[in-house]
Write an enzyme that holds these catalytic residues in place. Structure first.
Site: not given
Lengths: 648, 648
Positions: B336, B339, B345-346, B404, B432-433, B448, B457
């Site tokens: 984490y 990244f 990216k953000y 998350e 879990d979504m 993302e 992924e």
């Protein structure tokens, strides 16, 4: 019922003849009519209603609908399903279509049908021919199926000639062998994937056809269209077709009659089979395809019986053996026994020795001069016998030394000499010829140390040792030998080598009775050794570069490796060998040798393959290295003899 | 001494510059003159008297004669030998000559010299360039040497352009890369066999040169002939040469100056290095090759410093990593951390969310309408922060759900929300979504979940689950993403995959910072996914056939595999990705992905390669399969995901 009997030894699959049928939901009747009534041995039967499309099924249920199979598995007994039915996958499937829905439907249907065929324990399923020139998605799906398949075979239908109307773009002619070649490469030469050739009325060139005999062809579907009509109105085949069918029989390829009857036959038939009326379909009609079956059976029965040598070797066909190491290992009695039976070989030796004796000793000295002949590697004595017979035949006086390093063979030699009362002529020496200190020098040195590839059992090294006790003007029998190779397609051998899953087996040469092999070009000489060789700077290392031109009418081809042979000049015009164009007839001591390639090499039409072979010598071993340099370079096989060597 | 310093991070071999010398039996003086006086770092020195021929030696002894080496090993210290001398194998050797004696002499000499170099613990030896178009016997001999070599490298000298006078048949132009390609195939891509490029005055096309950057080039020998003369009389190089040399520096390729000085320089030099006079040979003359070295050092020092991102990624160059499995595994804090540092990216996400908010909520409703935004896969919160910043920037009211599945990340999320006092805006959901039952539907879904290859992924599968709680007119950020591939030459990666000696590693995709790679054709899109996708019959299976044309001025090429990338459209014109032609600058979250081929594919000049890629979905995993269909079909890689898959 089988097509015929060719003696008890013929257990070939090609005795059975099948018939391709249309979809019929009355499977019991279909089977009974075609087998009991028409006389076929098995059906090639569509398993699913040809109108079925997964995408047309109601999308409401979660797969609860019943698939449109032809009745349940109970309509036939398990043994009927597995012995008499080959499943035919729906021919409409097209996994490489531009139409995504058709592609998806095809994949679903293919997987459902294979699953059903597996459930029925069928021995094989026929996959329809790829529709276009591209087959990658079809191959991907079949490959996925193959990964988890039970023992079922998948036969990919391949037309022998891709006709115009099959091809969308008529300008583009497709060599159907290339289609097969792509498909099987994509499926990694899977051993359960094989070919069902579809034979039509026109045939490609003999060279083009020849490629199939190195491929795993299991069946040949012969279209009724390809039959001609004889004077009596019956179906028959052209000479070229007949020859091809005979080739199929010889390669255990099953014939399947395909299509509708196109011969309207005379009302009455002289064939007694026509009277067999059973539980017939369609108003007890005469089975319309029966005359085609009868003709195929006639071709089968008409074949020449196999010669004795072929029958002897039948069980060894395409079976890989490790070459002997007679120098490192001692041969066993059984091996001597086999080789000694090869009378042709000893007759050639006797002829050569006779000629040498006549050259060596003029008639006027025949009674005074004694020739010293040494048999080096005498084994259990066959060459001693041949030498003595040559002396008798020519009236020459002989003194023989029989040198043999295997103490077990020496025991037999002693008893032979005693039995034959040769004590005054033959001296037995139990010694390795490379180390023996001879009491006198020889006029003639006779040896048979040849392997399938000539020098591969180290004849050169042994004779280098032995020539110390040969007179400067002495004769060596053999006086020279040459190895030969030719590129071959040999799917079966390649798969057998590959099944070991290691490098070592791909870098080993094998002795093998070549049968299901396509020879792609005439053989060429590789290494030659001449004896005696008293030169100071001689070496037994050799290097040869060869280029083989593949005839342009062959089309593309795949090379799985090289078939190797030898030819030996025993003395002057007396030779002995296994090189196909000059092979000594009826000799069975040597099979060919096979040098595999780690990766099969594809050759484009009308092009060539360049090959390099080395014979390398170290202090304790001799080995070969080989590679392909063109069209694409391969790795050099067996570097430093890491996988395969012959011990000194 | 090294050419210069480019910061502490640059440990590249290319800092060292060598010089090729003629045979000289006074090795200590040769070393001292070229290193201490002239300033080079190492010698490329002939080890054996060039007049030596084994066949000319007396044949009386049994090898008792002394070989004509340049003095004993004692003339230099072991560390001098190994640090400062690269052995140059006699350039007269020709193992593919038609002349058998020359061939034999060559093999003997080559083996003797390598043995001597090994005895001296040299780090490398330079093998002379193959003389003709054929090199099989040379390669066989080198391959035998490689089998038993210690850690020494063998550099095969390859002229960048095969000039006319090298070729016996001047009609036949040889692409020297093909020569290398044959040689290394014959030697099985051995990792100790590499290339020393010989740079001459003319250079082939940029595409042709580009191939070498995917090859194991260790040194570049630059001939003094290829230098121009500047206004002050000093040697310099053409712009194309300069660019090439800079490319060499960037790929850790050492420069070696070769040939005689061809520049007569002004007597006095402004360069202080010219004053370094040491223990000189030849009456303390100025080292004639020094100006060439100075120029190379100038080029080295003139290079731009590496940008920060490149420096960060330097240690990862060409290092194969297994892709993350963030769905099956929980990421670690360190991952984490890395990244989250990728601010670029953000910023892109924030821009996309801002645009979406503005489109969703007109200015007049900004204070009344609250947008429901859900971050699915919130991790430790960077996208939550970007969302809130976008809301602030646009003046829109936001309600955020942070979903998350990793309970460890949720701990951090809670503390972040507390720390930032976001309790009234952000709801944390530890779930879990794919299984969460949302209390309301979202206007915007932010995620993302992208891998180097976009969907690898399992972003599609996750978002399919998450879109249940997205309004019918809701927005997904990203709105779509596409994967790309291109064929590459990548010897280093291929050898790393091969070193595992199993199939599994050849059927796995790797995340890798591509560096020593030749990109042979522009990348092309593979699979695209669009979100949301409310269609009933949607499937995440994909199939794509691609054909890459290799530019004809590249010449022949070898494909070791495919480099993969992605590009994502976050919202409207805001994109983010790593596809080389459109890559988002200064973003370091993703390296490329590499799909290897089990057998490298050779492509002829001006021809193309046809590739098929599949994305396959099973009940518990998703995987890719891939194959080459043309010019030669490969096996289908990773059938049924047997070697590599992503768990659902």
């Amino acid at each position: 019922m089988p097509l015929g009997e060719r003696g008890g030894w013929d257990k070939s699959e090609s005795r059975y003849c099948g018939v391709e049928t249309d979809f019929n939901d009355d499977m019991p009747n279909l089977l009974s009519f075609n087998l009991s009534t028409a006389g076929f041995d098995f059906l090639l039967a569509t398993l699913m209603d040809p109108t079925y499309r997964p995408s047309l099924m109601g999308s409401d249920s979660n797969g609860a609908h019943v698939l449109p199979f032809a009745g349940s598995d109970l309509v036939l007994s398990p043994s009927q399903w597995s012995s008499h039915v080959v499943g035919k996958i729906s021919s409409w499937i097209d996994l490489d279509s531009e139409d995504e829905i058709l592609r998806m439907d095809s994949e679903t249907t293919l997987k459902q049908e294979i699953a059903w065929a597996t459930h029925l324990s069928l021995q094989a399923c026929l996959l329809p021919s790829p529709k276009g020139a591209s087959c990658a998605n079809y191959a991907r799906c079949v490959n996925q199926i193959l990964q988890g398949l039970n023992s079922m075979q998948l036969w990919l239908r391949i037309p022998l000639e891709k006709t115009d109307d099959d091809s969308v773009d008529s300008d583009q002619t497709i060599d159907s062998w290339e289609l097969w070649n792509s498909f099987r490469h994509l499926c990694e030469h899977h051993s359960q994937l094989s070919v069902a050739l579809n034979v039509l009325s026109s045939l490609p060139s003999a060279n083009s056809l020849g490629r199939w005999f190195g491929e795993p062809v299991r069946a040949a579907l012969i279209n009724t269209d390809s039959f001609l009509t004889n004077a009596r109105g019956y179906p028959c085949l052209s000479r070229r077709h007949q020859k091809l069918i005979t080739g199929f029989f010889n390669h255990s390829i099953q014939i399947v009659i395909s299509g509708k009857s196109v011969h309207s036959l005379p009302g009455a038939s002289s064939d007694s089979a026509a009277n067999h009326t059973g539980n017939n379909v369609d108003n007890a009609q005469r089975p319309p395809l029966r005359p085609y079956l009868d003709y195929v059976a006639y071709l089968y029965q008409r074949m020449d019986p196999l010669p004795e040598q072929e029958r002897f070797e039948h069980g060894y066909r395409d079976f890989l053996q490790s070459p002997l190491q007679p120098l490192m290992d001692n041969l066993e009695a059984q091996t001597y026994e086999t080789f000694e039976k090869d009378s042709v070989k000893y007759i050639q030796y006797q002829r050569a020795i006779s000629k040498a004796l006549l050259d060596r000793v003029p008639d006027e000295e025949a009674s005074s001069l004694t020739t010293v002949l040494m048999v080096v590697g005498a084994g259990r004595g066959p060459l001693v016998r041949a030498s003595l017979q040559a002396a008798e035949e020519t009236g020459r006086k002989l003194k023989v030394y029989a040198v043999e390093k295997n103490p077990n063979a020496v025991v037999t030699l002693h008893s032979l000499v005693k039995l034959e009362s040769w004590e005054n002529i033959v001296t037995i020496v139990s010694c390795d010829m490379r180390h023996w200190e001879a009491p006198e020098k020889a006029d003639i040195l006779v040896s048979e140390l040849l392997g399938s590839f000539g020098d591969n059992e180290l004849s050169p090294e042994c004779l280098d040792g032995a020539q110390r006790f040969l007179k400067q003007d002495g004769i060596s029998i053999p006086s020279s030998y040459t190895s030969f190779i030719q590129p071959v397609t040999a799917s079966k051998l390649y798969n057998d080598v590959k099944s070991h899953k290691d490098l070592v087996h791909f870098e080993t040469a094998y002795v093998v009775k070549l049968h299901s092999v396509a020879k792609l070009a005439p053989s060429q000489p590789v290494f030659t050794f001449t004896h005696p060789n008293f030169s100071r700077k001689k070496s037994n290392q050799r290097y040869k570069k060869l280029r083989f031109e593949i005839p342009s009418d062959t089309g593309s081809a795949i090379v799985h490796g090289f078939a190797g042979y030898f030819d030996a000049i025993l003395y002057k015009d007396v030779h002995l060998g296994i090189e196909p164009s000059t092979a000594t007839p009826n000799m069975f001591s040597w099979f060919a040798i096979f040098f595999p390639l780690r990766t099969p090499v594809c050759i484009r039409p009308g092009s060539s393959i360049e090959v390099h072979f080395w014979r390398c010598c170290g202090s304790s071993k001799v080995w070969y290295e080989w590679c392909v340099a063109s069209p694409c370079p391969s790795p050099i096989h067996n570097s430093n003899g890491r996988s395969y060597w012959v011990g000194l």
